[in-house]
Write an enzyme that holds these catalytic residues in place. Sequence first.
Site, short mmCIF file in Angstrom:
data_model
loop_
_atom_site.label_atom_id
_atom_site.label_comp_id
_atom_site.label_asym_id
_atom_site.label_seq_id
_atom_site.Cartn_x
_atom_site.Cartn_y
_atom_site.Cartn_z
N GLU A 177 98.38 124.22 39.93
CA GLU A 177 97.02 124.27 39.11
C GLU A 177 97.26 125.75 38.19
OE1 GLU A 177 93.37 124.45 41.37
OE2 GLU A 177 92.30 124.64 39.67
N LYS A 219 97.79 120.10 38.24
CA LYS A 219 96.28 119.96 38.06
C LYS A 219 96.00 120.88 37.05
CE LYS A 219 92.29 121.19 40.78
NZ LYS A 219 91.54 120.96 42.00
P1 13P Z 1 86.29 122.63 39.83
O1 13P Z 1 86.54 121.16 39.40
O2 13P Z 1 85.04 123.06 40.19
O3 13P Z 1 86.94 123.47 38.61
O4 13P Z 1 87.40 123.08 40.94
C1 13P Z 1 88.51 122.49 41.01
C2 13P Z 1 89.50 123.48 41.75
O5 13P Z 1 90.15 123.06 42.83
C3 13P Z 1 89.46 124.89 41.43
O6 13P Z 1 90.58 125.68 42.04
#
Ligand code: 13P
Length: 343
Positions: A177, A219
């Site tokens: 991510e 992600k």
């Molecule tokens: P949000 O969808 O609120 O951005 O959170 C996703 C997430 O896992 C942040 O690390």
Amino acid sequence: MNIQALMDTAKALIAGDKGLLAMDESTPTCNKRFAAAGIPQTEEARRGYRELIVTTPGLGECINGAILYDETIRQRTGEGKPFVKVLVDAGIIPGIKVDLGAKDMATHPGEKITEGLDGLSDRLHAYFQLGARFAKWRAVIAIGDGIPSRACIEANAHALARYAALCQEAGIVPVVEPEVLMDGEHSLQLCQETTQSVLHSVFEQLYVQGVILEGLILKPNMVLPGLQCAKQNSVEVIAEATITCLLRTVPAAVPGIAFLSGGQSGELASARLNAMNASSSPFRSRLPWALAFSFARAIQLPALQIWHGEETNIVAAQKALYHRADCNRAARRGEYSTTMEVA
Ligand code: 13P
């Protein structure tokens, strides 16, 4: 390393029209959201809220995997059933956030580096024993005056790749991510350029570290204009910018992309994901990977507000949670419409 098992788990995480539910807020973040909603910031309140989420009727119809936090993966329902077992019984794969947060980066004011690599291998093996089959590590990239720097992009990409390699060795699928934040006045185009350089760097580092692309989930953020940008683009323009950016940077070997919501409203996050998956999208036939969701706020927030810490509100809150998950499931099929929002 059991590559086939990693590939099978990665495929299961993005299978069908379902997505991931991020419910891995760290204790400080969870407390901040509770405080904003007027809910007491206690361990019991956090446990009760997470019980509400994992016991939502039908959640497994929309969700393939749920990302937990260290405190949560060890917790149980009021009746004593481990949350991990509740999820598995609902057909949901348990996951775990393993980074230790984004900290100020030395010599780079305004930028962050995510920590947590020291001792990670041991923690991953322990989480596997607790039932986790996938993990999450979030890197944070801000757009601003002179930032992001190359140092910030490369250090975060390197950490993401080292994390991903350690996960795969432990039999855990890494959710990678890199989040380019929405805060700021920047344009859609600058977000696209920044996201492109971040993703180029991430995939180069994943390659250098020997990470198996078929056994991970990406992600990313959607490509969006800054929250304070005067020009807010249409859903279709955002979908096109996001897909263009991803087609230029994400290898076809990656099985799935599951977006974070990043502070978008639930409705906008669903509408934008829908536009990317719509049969009318000119890109649809060219997508080599599934486009799914891994939202926290865009699924949870209405439910949290309805719950308000009161037992009598649990059923209504669970309905709201299911509704947002179901809207995103429809968006994966390109069948979401705002008419779904009418109660
Ligand atoms: P949000 O969808 O609120 O951005 O959170 C996703 C997430 O896992 C942040 O690390």
